[in-house]
Design a protein around this motif. Structure first.
Motif, PDB file in Angstrom:
ATOM      1  N   PRO A 169       0.833  -1.239   0.080  1.00 22.88           N
ATOM      2  CA  PRO A 169      -0.095  -0.119  -0.007  1.00 22.88           C
ATOM      3  C   PRO A 169       0.728   1.162   0.066  1.00 22.88           C
ATOM      4  O   PRO A 169       1.883   1.241   0.856  1.00 22.88           O
ATOM      5  CB  PRO A 169      -0.606  -0.296   1.335  1.00 22.88           C
ATOM      6  N   VAL A 170       0.357   2.263  -0.778  1.00 19.55           N
ATOM      7  CA  VAL A 170       1.293   3.476  -1.117  1.00 19.55           C
ATOM      8  C   VAL A 170       0.257   4.579  -1.080  1.00 19.55           C
ATOM      9  O   VAL A 170      -0.911   4.380  -1.290  1.00 19.55           O
ATOM     10  CB  VAL A 170       2.056   3.439  -2.082  1.00 19.55           C
ATOM     11  N   GLU A 171       0.694   5.852  -0.449  1.00 17.47           N
ATOM     12  CA  GLU A 171      -0.201   7.013  -0.742  1.00 17.47           C
ATOM     13  C   GLU A 171       0.479   7.670  -1.927  1.00 17.47           C
ATOM     14  O   GLU A 171       1.748   7.880  -2.259  1.00 17.47           O
ATOM     15  CB  GLU A 171      -0.142   7.964   0.712  1.00 17.47           C
ATOM     16  N   LEU A 172      -0.463   8.575  -2.625  1.00 16.55           N
ATOM     17  CA  LEU A 172      -0.293   9.268  -3.823  1.00 16.55           C
ATOM     18  C   LEU A 172       0.489  10.563  -3.183  1.00 16.55           C
ATOM     19  O   LEU A 172       0.314  11.122  -2.287  1.00 16.55           O
ATOM     20  CB  LEU A 172      -1.322   9.903  -4.253  1.00 16.55           C
ATOM     21  N   PRO A 173       1.708  10.683  -3.957  1.00 17.36           N
ATOM     22  CA  PRO A 173       2.551  12.065  -3.533  1.00 17.36           C
ATOM     23  C   PRO A 173       1.752  13.164  -3.308  1.00 17.36           C
ATOM     24  O   PRO A 173       0.886  13.398  -4.416  1.00 17.36           O
ATOM     25  CB  PRO A 173       3.699  11.988  -4.498  1.00 17.36           C
TER      26      PRO A 173
END
Length: 210
Positions: free
Chosen positions: A206-210
Motif C-alpha cells: 500500500p502506498v499514498e499518492l505523493p
C-alpha cells in the motif's frame, strides 16, 4: 482475496513510483475520475506492461484504462459499502462469512492491489472509442451480473468470450495476471500476483499518492 495464503505473502517494497498513465500514451477513461487524479496512476512496472499489452492487440482494438491506483481510504469505503450490501441481503451470515464473500469482489483494504498501485481495471474499445462486448459492464458485481463478471463464466456469447480472450491473451503475455472473479481486473507485483506466480514476496505494498 480472503484466502489466508494471500495475506501471508510478505511485501518487499521496491520503492517504484506511481506514474500518471495519462502521460504515457494509454487511452484513459474518466468514469472513475477523482479530484486528485489518483485513478489514472499506477506503478511504473504496471504501466510498462500495459504498453506492451497494447502493442499485442489486433489492429483497431485499443486498451482502455478505467481505474488504477485507489487510495487506501477509498478502498476501505468500497469494502465497507459492499459488506453492508451483503449484510442486508444475508442477515443470517456471520462476520467471517460476510468478510469472505465481500473479499471475492472487493479486496480487503490491507491487501488491496489497487491501493498498492499494482492493479488496473481495463477493457477494450474499437477505433471509434466504442467499448467492445465483454459480457458485462466493468465493475458489475456477481449479484448484478448473475456471475457473468467471472472471467470464465459459462453462458457468455461467442463475441464476449472472444473479446475476453483477446484482452486476456495480451495482458497475460505482457506479464499481468487476472483476478478470476473480475474479467477486467489485472495486476502485477502485488500479493495475489506473487501467490499466483509462486514468488516469495510481493514487489508493491500500500502506498499514498505523493
Amino acid at each position: 482475496m480472503s484466502d489466508q495464503r494471500v495475506a501471508a505473502i510478505p511485501v518487499q517494497e521496491c520503492g517504484e513510483v506511481l506514474v500518471d498513465a495519462r502521460a504515457h500514451g494509454l487511452m484513459i477513461d474518466d468514469r472513475k475520475q477523482d479530484t486528485a487524479g489518483a485513478w489514472a496512476y499506477a506503478r511504473q512496472g504496471v504501466l510498462t506492461r500495459l504498453q506492451h499489452a497494447q502493442s499485442l492487440l489486433p489492429t483497431g482494438v485499443v486498451l482502455l484504462f478505467v481505474e488504477g491506483y485507489r487510495p487506501p481510504s477509498l478502498q476501505r469505503r468500497y469494502f465497507e459499502e459492499y459488506s453492508a450490501e451483503l449484510a442486508d441481503a444475508h442477515p443470517e451470515w456471520q462476520a467471517a462469512e460476510l468478510r469472505e464473500a465481500a473479499s471475492r469482489f472487493v479486496s480487503p483494504p490491507e491487501i488491496a492491489p489497487h491501493s498498492a498501485g499494482a492493479a488496473v481495471d481495463v477493457t477494450l474499445i474499437d477505433h471509434q472509442g466504442r467499448e467492445l462486448d465483454m459480457g458485462t459492464r466493468v465493475n458489475a458485481s456477481p449479484e448484478e451480473s448473475d456471475g457473468a463478471c467471472y472471467t470464465d463464466a459459462p453462458g457468455l456469447s461467442v463475441r464476449a468470450r472472444t473479446n475476453r480472450a483477446t484482452l486476456g491473451g495480451a495482458l497475460s503475455t505482457a506479464g499481468l495476471i487476472n483476478y478470476g472473479t473480475e474479467w477486467w481486473h489485472w495486476s502485477f507485483g502485488d500479493r495475489y500476483w506473487a501467490l499466483q506466480t509462486q514468488r516469495l514476496a510481493a514487489r508493491y505494498g500500500p502506498v499514498e499518492l505523493p
